[in-house]
Design a protein around this motif. Structure first.
Motif, short mmCIF file in Angstrom:
data_model
loop_
_atom_site.label_atom_id
_atom_site.label_comp_id
_atom_site.label_asym_id
_atom_site.label_seq_id
_atom_site.Cartn_x
_atom_site.Cartn_y
_atom_site.Cartn_z
N LEU A 39 -2.61 -31.80 19.83
CA LEU A 39 -2.66 -32.54 18.43
C LEU A 39 -4.01 -33.06 17.89
O LEU A 39 -5.05 -32.84 18.48
CB LEU A 39 -1.98 -34.23 18.66
CG LEU A 39 -0.51 -34.15 19.64
CD1 LEU A 39 -0.21 -35.46 19.88
CD2 LEU A 39 0.46 -33.62 18.53
N ILE A 41 4.31 -31.86 24.94
CA ILE A 41 3.17 -32.40 23.91
C ILE A 41 2.89 -33.89 24.26
O ILE A 41 1.55 -33.99 24.26
CB ILE A 41 3.62 -32.06 22.60
CG1 ILE A 41 3.78 -30.74 21.99
CG2 ILE A 41 2.81 -33.07 21.42
CD1 ILE A 41 4.57 -30.52 20.65
N PHE A 78 0.58 -31.96 14.06
CA PHE A 78 1.00 -31.50 15.31
C PHE A 78 0.71 -29.92 15.01
O PHE A 78 1.17 -28.90 15.82
CB PHE A 78 2.66 -31.40 14.99
CG PHE A 78 3.19 -32.61 15.26
CD1 PHE A 78 3.71 -32.93 16.60
CD2 PHE A 78 3.49 -33.87 14.28
CE1 PHE A 78 4.19 -34.24 17.06
CE2 PHE A 78 3.80 -34.99 14.78
CZ PHE A 78 4.42 -35.26 16.00
N PHE A 104 6.93 -24.98 20.91
CA PHE A 104 6.72 -26.33 20.65
C PHE A 104 7.82 -27.16 21.42
O PHE A 104 9.07 -27.11 21.42
CB PHE A 104 7.10 -26.76 19.16
CG PHE A 104 7.09 -28.06 18.57
CD1 PHE A 104 6.21 -28.45 17.61
CD2 PHE A 104 7.65 -29.03 19.02
CE1 PHE A 104 6.09 -29.69 17.16
CE2 PHE A 104 7.62 -30.25 18.56
CZ PHE A 104 6.67 -30.72 17.37
#
Length: 290
Positions: free
Chosen positions: A108, A23, A76, A18
């Motif tokens: 996502l 992202i 997420f 992450f």
């Protein structure tokens, strides 16, 4: 992971795979903006969220535990094992480098309606302009949510609002030639909403054929919608950056987009969409093939 709630924040420790920069800057979303402190603020549905990262700690601000369980965790993709995915698609030295470079990417789970219109706007457009058009549409037609860090936030406009809007008003949002297509798509969506939201459960080809029947949705845009909102991970959208990295590192310079996609889908199979995101981010950030 260890999850705690305090002062309208959710703090998650020991988060793996992450990275907020990966992202939000990998081309999959347009409503997230970087703050001066390195965090990102965005809109999910009718909610404003700020995400900050400190190593393996992720802090969701303006979020309660109920919010986290209801929509943040799914948005997420927190329950997906990206370590396993990366192992499965890491089939050669090129992918190894791309995965290492964008190791924190997550795909996502975005709303189908918003994703449809957002990627219609993205066609032949630059990301700063795409974001501006979406912001303008939301401010003019969307529901006001709240003020956060001195800025007003609005929800993405409903299909009802855009279907009932004048084309001239949509054009005022700088949507340009896409304006009548947006209005037309909104009107059709109202009639076929159930069909759109059922595409997650259909085959990739069924979803592709349906989306391409909309004026303003071609092959690349349809594949992006399928990947970023409909869990069709066997697709491989080809844009300018993906074309460059593939033609530079995998296939001949004159290979068509269709053949690039076929090559990638054969190579990466049901996980092609994940491979596409690592390759896209790798190519764009390092200017591969430019």
């Amino acid at each position: 992971m260890k999850i705690t709630e305090k002062e309208n924040k959710i703090v998650i420790d020991d988060v793996k795979d992450f990275e907020i920069t990966h992202i939000f800057d990998c081309g999959q979303c347009f409503r997230w903006n970087r703050e001066e402190d390195g965090s990102y603020t965005g809109v999910v549905g009718k909610n404003v969220i700020n995400v900050k990262q400190e190593g393996s700690r992720v802090i969701f601000d303006n979020v309660s535990m109920k919010d986290y369980e209801m929509y943040v965790k799914n948005y997420f993709d927190m329950d997906t094992d990206y370590g396993l995915i990366k192992t499965m698609i890491n089939t050669d030295e090129i992918m190894d480098k791309a995965i290492c470079f964008g190791s924190g990417i997550r795909i996502l789970n975005q709303d189908e309606w918003e994703t449809m219109i957002s990627f219609m706007i993205s066609a032949n457009n630059r990301i700063p302009m795409i974001k501006k058009v979406i912001e303008n549409l939301s401010k003019m037609f969307g529901e006001y949510i709240q003020e956060y860090r001195g800025r007003d936030y609005y929800a993405f406009p409903s299909a009802e609002k855009l279907a009932g809007a004048g084309v001239d008003k949509i054009m005022e949002c700088r949507a340009g030639f896409r304006s009548p297509r947006i209005k037309e798509a909104a009107a059709r969506f109202l009639k076929e909403k159930d069909t759109v939201y059922s595409l997650k459960g259909k085959s990739y080809q069924e979803g592709l054929d349906y989306l391409k029947s909309y004026c303003g949705i071609g092959d690349k845009v349809a594949n992006c919608i399928l990947l970023f909102s409909m869990k069709q991970f066997d697709t491989f959208p080809v844009d300018v950056w993906v074309r460059r990295v593939m033609q530079t590192l995998y296939v001949d310079k004159d290979t068509s987009d269709k053949d690039i996609r076929s090559f990638a889908e054969s190579k990466f199979g049901k996980l092609s969409g994940y491979a596409q995101q690592y390759l896209f981010y790798y190519a764009r950030e390092l200017n591969i093939g430019k």
